[in-house]
Structures are given as structure tokens and as C-alpha cells.
Design an enzyme around this catalytic site. Structure first.
Site, PDB file in Angstrom:
ATOM      1  N   ARG A 153       0.811  -1.215   0.000  1.00  0.00           N
ATOM      2  CA  ARG A 153       0.000   0.000   0.000  1.00  0.00           C
ATOM      3  C   ARG A 153       0.847   1.269   0.000  1.00  0.00           C
ATOM      4  O   ARG A 153       0.482   2.264  -0.646  1.00  0.00           O
ATOM      5  CB  ARG A 153      -0.937  -0.008   1.219  1.00  0.00           C
ATOM      6  CG  ARG A 153      -1.993   1.100   1.208  1.00  0.00           C
ATOM      7  CD  ARG A 153      -2.833   1.051   2.455  1.00  0.00           C
ATOM      8  NE  ARG A 153      -3.965   1.961   2.405  1.00  0.00           N
ATOM      9  CZ  ARG A 153      -4.344   2.756   3.402  1.00  0.00           C
ATOM     10  NH1 ARG A 153      -3.652   2.745   4.539  1.00  0.00           N
ATOM     11  NH2 ARG A 153      -5.393   3.543   3.288  1.00  0.00           N
TER      12      ARG A 153
ATOM     13  N   ALA B 113      -7.098   7.285  -0.376  1.00  0.00           N
ATOM     14  CA  ALA B 113      -6.891   5.833  -0.378  1.00  0.00           C
ATOM     15  C   ALA B 113      -7.816   5.269   0.690  1.00  0.00           C
ATOM     16  O   ALA B 113      -7.702   5.611   1.865  1.00  0.00           O
ATOM     17  CB  ALA B 113      -5.436   5.510  -0.057  1.00  0.00           C
ATOM     18  N   SER B 114      -8.747   4.430   0.293  1.00  0.00           N
ATOM     19  CA  SER B 114      -9.752   3.908   1.216  1.00  0.00           C
ATOM     20  C   SER B 114      -9.112   3.062   2.306  1.00  0.00           C
ATOM     21  O   SER B 114      -8.010   2.519   2.140  1.00  0.00           O
ATOM     22  CB  SER B 114     -10.778   3.065   0.458  1.00  0.00           C
ATOM     23  OG  SER B 114     -11.437   3.824  -0.522  1.00  0.00           O
ATOM     24  N   ALA B 115      -9.814   2.938   3.427  1.00  0.00           N
ATOM     25  CA  ALA B 115      -9.350   2.064   4.504  1.00  0.00           C
ATOM     26  C   ALA B 115      -9.216   0.640   3.949  1.00  0.00           C
ATOM     27  O   ALA B 115     -10.109   0.148   3.264  1.00  0.00           O
ATOM     28  CB  ALA B 115     -10.341   2.086   5.660  1.00  0.00           C
TER      29      ALA B 115
END
Length: 408
Positions: A41, A102-104
Site C-alpha cells: 500500500r 486511499a480507502s481504509a
């Protein structure tokens, strides 16, 4: 005996997977674990990000100045804001509005599970963002089967560079995701990483019969929820909602509407009445309550105004239409155990009466939560239904956005 050495990245990744597994209620599937290992990530985050504190205010975090804080955010189960105000940072931090993130990770893997993918499937992703989702999909399905569309040219180029740097090359298209991407259609799955208030018809028409469309959802009343639709052989699609995290609204469905600029004017002469319905019951209640009311109310939104500098008013709840043609205000004078509240209404519609009716409907139907609702989309329109998509179970709430509307 020599113990195995683990890098900070490996340790952080293992810790994140444990948190995500707890959220999902089971271990992350091996195919998604290997995808996340191959596409770390942190490699998809820009050097400058914005993080939320305890007071929910955003603060900048630069990798060069705060490497530990930046790295911790990359491997925490939280959304990370990667862009403000469509790339034009405001001079005043109070005007900062997140426009990409950026999504969880827990939500990322939850949505990937809901896609129910199989080898050989073709996927269209709407909202490339950092490129992280597209990398996970490409690892699972192969570059040739993944297309991702991003409306922001700067973000599209960054996503393309991030993907290339990690060894992936799906099709990255800069364009309006609400239109889908016809050259690669039809798709087995369409997945949005932005919320919508109305499902674009293009997503349905570009999905194979039996395929699925997965999108975050919101109404003007409340943001949150996921919708998974299955496409039929007649050009329609139908499916249910689930209660999940909130996403940013698709840019082409935004409305920049402000109460005292566009809605409430000095020459308005509102009608006065009273109500026994506590405003906090409908606008500061549980997510499930507000989700149901939002579906029922359609094009209504609200805003709280504390200490409005009005004599005898402690707090005021504003309700307005997305078109700005009608509004209502409900006043609380600060008295404990208030039995009735003063209501002001202006415009062709009596909005507080609509709110009262929606709340009665919700009570009479057993206080339904998100899982009891669904949506059906046809070439002629779309409507919400309760429990089952049968005759008499649906209601056509006023849409927040017409199919032909365009908002910049």
C-alpha cells in the site's frame, strides 16, 4: 538458534492483515493476501498526505519530514486523504475539502470480496485514485482484464506511474467514469470507488447479463452504504444495500449548494408552525435511521446551525432541497424536555411535513435498516424497495439528481 528477521514493512503488513481479518470476521483470502504482498500500500501513496486527528480536522503529513507518521498511516486501517479541493489546495485550512483518498484497507478487501471474482473475468473500476485497487485486481485477473477510469488527469497519471512502478499495466483511462468505458465493454463486474446518488445507466448497459455492479451509495441526507446490483437479461439491474463506510461523491454528481448563498434569501417570508418531532431524532440519530430516511426523502439535505445569533434560539436545524427551491428550519430554544419546536418553512414544498411523514413511514414499517432496502434500475428509471422488489413494495422518492443533470 537464529530467529527469522522481519523488516518494518513486513511487520506492518502482518499487523494490518490481522486488523482487516478482524473486520471481515475471517482471514483475508489467500489470493488477496498475495495481491497485497505484491502491491504494498505505501508504494501507492503520494509523499504528501492528509490525516484526520481526534477533532476530525485534516493535517498535512509529508514523508520527508515525518517518515514514521507517514509510514504508520500507510499501514493503518484508515482512509488516507491524497488530494484536497481537486488539486487546488486552499489558503485557509478551514476550506479544505478532501477530493481523493486511499480507502481504509478493510473496506477495500470487503468490496473485493463482494465482487465475487473468478479467473478470466473482466472488471471496470470507476475511480482509479492511487491505483492500489487496480493493482490488486490486476494481480488476481491479469492486466488485460482490468480497466480503471479516473476523471482527474493528474490522478490518472499518478495511478499509471504507481502501477508501472509495481509491475502492473492495466488500462488506465482519463475520463468521466459515469459514462463507463465502452471500448472494453462488456464487463463481468463494474466497481466504483466513489459514491453515487443515482446509478449511471452506462454501468448497467456495459455489464454482461448475470454480471454485477458494486458501488458506494449516498443520499443528500447521509453518506454511507454499499449497493450490489445484479444485471438481468432485460436491461434492468436489482440488488440490496449493506451498511458500510462512506466514500467521496462522484464529481459529476456534486452540487455546490450553500444555505445563505443559494437557498435562504432576505426577501423570503416563511410560514410558521410547530412540531413535536425532535429534530435530533431524524438528523442526529443512528446511521440506520438516517439511511432509511435519506432513501425516503430523496432530494433533501440538512445542516445544523448552533448558536445562530437569533434571539431565543439555541440550535437550528436547516432542511433544504438540492434544487434550492424550498427550505425549512426547526428551532430549539435550549429548554430541557421540549414538547414542541418552532418550524419555519418556505417554498412550494413543506419540507418538515415531508420529514415527519418519512419518519412515520419508517416507524410503521418496523424501523428498517439498510439491509432491508434494495434498488432496481431500468432504462426508464430507478426506484428503492423495501424487503423484496415486488409490486407495491417500492417507492419512487424524488431523485437527488436527474439522469441528464451534470454538475461540475
Amino acid at each position: 538458534m537464529t530467529l527469522p528477521q522481519h523488516s518494518p514493512e513486513q511487520a506492518a503488513f502482518a499487523g494490518l492483515l490481522r486488523v482487516v481479518s478482524d473486520f471481515l470476521g475471517h482471514d483475508v483470502a489467500p489470493e488477496w493476501r498475495s495481491a497485497a504482498e505484491a502491491a504494498p500500500r505505501h508504494r501507492f501513496l503520494p509523499d504528501r498526505i492528509w490525516l484526520s486527528g481526534d477533532d476530525e480536522a485534516l493535517t498535512a503529513c509529508d514523508r520527508g519530514r515525518e517518515p514514521e507518521r507517514w509510514f504508520a498511516a500507510a499501514y493503518s486501517d484508515v482512509p488516507v486523504v491524497t488530494q484536497l479541493n481537486d488539486g487546488k489546495e486552499p489558503e485557509d485550512s478551514s476550506d479544505a475539502v478532501p477530493s481523493s483518498s486511499a480507502s481504509a484497507p478493510s473496506i477495500v478487501f470487503r468490496m473485493l470480496e463482494l465482487l465475487d471474482l473468478a479467473p478470466g473475468m473482466r472488471v471496470l473500476e470507476v475511480g482509479a485514485g492511487t491505483g492500489f485497487n487496480a493493482a490488486l485486481l490486476s494481480h488476481r485477473l491479469g492486466d488485460v482484464n482490468v480497466t480503471t477510469v479516473e476523471i482527474d488527469p493528474v490522478l490518472a497519471e499518478q495511478a499509471r506511474a504507481n502501477l508501472k512502478a509495481t509491475g502492473y499495466a492495466p488500462a488506465v483511462v482519463c475520463g468521466d467514469g459515469s459514462l463507463g468505458w465502452t471500448p472494453e465493454a462488456p464487463y463481468d463486474r463494474v466497481m466504483a470507488t466513489c459514491s453515487v446518488q443515482r446509478v449511471p445507466q452506462a454501468w448497467i448497459s456495459q455489464t454482461r447479463q448475470g454480471g454485477a455492479v458494486l458501488t458506494p451509495w449516498e443520499t443528500p441526507w447521509i453518506c454511507g452504504g454499499l449497493l450490489r446490483l445484479t444485471v438481468g437479461d432485460d436491461g434492468s439491474a436489482s440488488g440490496r444495500f449493506t451498511a458500510d463506510s462512506a466514500f467521496m461523491l462522484m464529481r459529476t454528481q456534486r452540487r455546490d449548494l450553500r444555505l445563505f448563498r443559494d437557498v435562504v434569501m432576505d426577501d423570503h417570508v416563511p410560514a410558521e408552525s410547530t412540531t413535536a418531532l425532535d429534530p435530533w431524532t431524524v438528523a442526529d440519530s443512528s446511521f440506520g435511521t438516517q439511511f432509511a430516511l435519506g432513501l425516503r426523502l430523496g432530494d433533501l439535505w440538512y445542516a445544523w446551525h448552533h448558536d445562530p445569533d437569533v434571539e431565543g434560539v439555541e440550535t437550528r436545524l436547516w432542511v433544504a432541497t438540492t434544487g434550492g427551491d424550498s427550505w425549512a428550519a426547526v428551532d430549539w430554544d435550549g429548554t430541557r424536555d421540549t414538547a414542541r419546536y418552532t418550524v419555519w418553512q418556505h417554498g412550494p414544498r413543506r419540507l418538515w411535513e415531508e420529514v415527519e411523514a418519512a419518519h412515520r413511514w419508517w416507524l410503521e414499517n418496523g424501523r428498517p435498516g439498510p439491509e432491508r432496502f434494495g434498488l432496481t434500475v431500468t432504462p426508464d428509471g430507478q426506484w428503492v424497495w423495501l424487503d423484496e422488489p415486488r409490486a407495491g413494495s417500492g417507492f419512487a422518492a424524488r431523485p437527488a439528481l436527474q439522469e441528464t443533470d451534470r454538475c461540475d
